[in-house]
Design an enzyme around this catalytic site. Structure first.
Site, PDB file in Angstrom:
ATOM      1  N   GLU A 152       0.899  -1.199  -0.250  1.00 45.40           N
ATOM      2  CA  GLU A 152      -0.041  -0.137  -0.055  1.00 45.40           C
ATOM      3  C   GLU A 152       0.963   1.178  -0.014  1.00 45.40           C
ATOM      4  O   GLU A 152       1.667   1.759   1.089  1.00 45.40           O
ATOM      5  CB  GLU A 152      -0.885   0.054   1.334  1.00 45.40           C
ATOM      6  CG  GLU A 152      -1.791   1.228   1.361  1.00 45.40           C
ATOM      7  CD  GLU A 152      -2.721   1.228   2.485  1.00 45.40           C
ATOM      8  OE1 GLU A 152      -2.321   0.783   3.412  1.00 45.40           O
ATOM      9  OE2 GLU A 152      -3.846   1.780   2.389  1.00 45.40           O
ATOM     10  N   GLU A 246     -12.215   2.059   4.976  1.00 51.02           N
ATOM     11  CA  GLU A 246     -11.206   2.219   5.990  1.00 51.02           C
ATOM     12  C   GLU A 246     -11.325   3.707   6.022  1.00 51.02           C
ATOM     13  O   GLU A 246     -10.667   4.500   5.540  1.00 51.02           O
ATOM     14  CB  GLU A 246      -9.758   1.851   5.583  1.00 51.02           C
ATOM     15  CG  GLU A 246      -8.841   2.080   6.597  1.00 51.02           C
ATOM     16  CD  GLU A 246      -7.453   2.012   6.189  1.00 51.02           C
ATOM     17  OE1 GLU A 246      -6.788   1.194   6.929  1.00 51.02           O
ATOM     18  OE2 GLU A 246      -7.030   2.597   5.329  1.00 51.02           O
TER      19      GLU A 246
HETATM   20  C1  LER Z   1      -3.768   1.741   6.201  1.00 47.74           C
HETATM   21  O1  LER Z   1      -4.299   0.684   5.249  1.00 47.74           O
HETATM   22  C2  LER Z   1      -3.501   2.813   5.961  1.00 47.74           C
HETATM   23  O2  LER Z   1      -4.154   3.096   5.000  1.00 47.74           O
HETATM   24  C3  LER Z   1      -2.719   3.832   6.709  1.00 47.74           C
HETATM   25  O3  LER Z   1      -3.026   5.055   6.647  1.00 47.74           O
HETATM   26  C4  LER Z   1      -2.776   3.553   8.025  1.00 47.74           C
HETATM   27  O4  LER Z   1      -2.302   4.444   8.855  1.00 47.74           O
HETATM   28 MN    MN Z   2      -5.625   2.099   3.596  1.00 47.61          MN
END
Ligand code: LER
Ligand code: MN
Length: 275
Positions: A152, A246
């Site tokens: 990510e 999220e």
């Molecule tokens: C985790 O998926 C994320 O997006 C981060 O910003 C965690 O702080």
């Molecule tokens: Mn994230």
């Protein structure tokens, strides 16, 4: 499109995991709201009751598209780029300890914050080579169990290591494992990408997972990201995985979750009708 919601199995500081607290109550609630799965944020697989988690997920009919590992950084300070080799090894071992559970759920292991941050005493080249080495070990072991890993890109205010989708893609290409892809998160992309849509297209079939939150990390519709245009790009690349929420739990976890889900489903409907 399938939708999931992020859920922590244990108490955690990170504020964009909307649901925390009683696991069973939360899974039932998320299922009731209309989600198809839960993305589990797990600090340490050793401290969870896996059988009980399977029972709860089964009863609620919930899939697990992905497993978040960032709490090992947020709560314990583990990372792939710590100057201390013992801490780096602990971070790699922690990812390896997720593989068994991930293989049983079919979930992709997310590596985001666990890469760490660039420390003053460490050069960028050194940090990248530690990261590369760590990813190679994790990908190799995960591959044996048929588990995928998603890297990510994270915005500059949380880490200085690999913020953009383009840099993330270059990094995963250097590792060259088929089971390594990308997790794209609209909150981070809104900060880092010249165009969210173009970055989604650039990732293409290397996009293994997707996080949604609006520009201010509220639920979609709570900020100013053009989710219609974003979802069109997601459809255009033929993505068939989950869209995973999220975002911040404001004004309240269930309200935030349902607001975001309704908003995205309505947009999906409009896109389909326009075709
Ligand atoms: C985790 O998926 C994320 O997006 C981060 O910003 C965690 O702080
Ligand atoms: Mn994230």
């Amino acid at each position: 499109m399938k939708y999931s919601m992020c859920l922590s199995t244990n108490p955690a500081k990170f504020d964009a995991v909307p649901f925390k607290g009683d696991f069973e109550v939360n899974v039932k609630k998320i299922a009731e709201l209309g989600f198809n799965g839960v993305e589990l944020a797990i600090r340490d697989p050793e401290i969870i009751d896996k059988e009980e988690i399977f029972r709860i997920l089964d009863e609620a009919g919930m899939g697990v598209p992905a497993i978040g590992t960032g709490q090992a950084w947020g709560e314990e300070g583990l990372s792939f780029t710590d100057p201390d080799s013992a801490v780096r090894k602990k971070a790699v071992d922690r990812v390896l300890s997720h593989i068994d559970f991930a293989s049983k759920t079919g979930g992709t292991i997310i590596i985001g914050l666990l890469r760490g941050i660039l420390r003053a005493e460490v050069s960028a080249e050194r940090a990248e080579s530690w990261m590369k080495e760590a990813f190679e070990i994790c990908c190799c072991e995960a591959e044996k169990e048929g588990v995928k890993i998603a890297f990510e890109p994270i915005n500059r205010y949380e880490t200085s290591l690999l913020n953009s989708v383009e840099d993330g893609l270059k990094f995963i290409d250097r590792i060259g494992s088929d089971n390594l892809g990308m997790l794209l998160d609209t909150f981070h992309m809104n900060i880092e990408e010249p165009s969210i849509e173009e970055s989604i297209k650039l990732a293409g079939d290397r996009m293994f997972h997707f996080h949604y939150a609006d520009s201010n990390r509220l639920y979609p519709g709570g900020g100013h990201i053009d989710f219609k245009s974003v979802l069109k790009a997601v459809f255009d690349i033929g993505y068939t995985g989950f869209l995973s929420g999220e975002h911040r739990p404001d004004p309240e976890p269930a309200i935030a979750a349902i607001n975001g889900l309704k908003y995205l489903k309505q947009i999906e409907k409009e896109i389909k009708e326009e075709k």
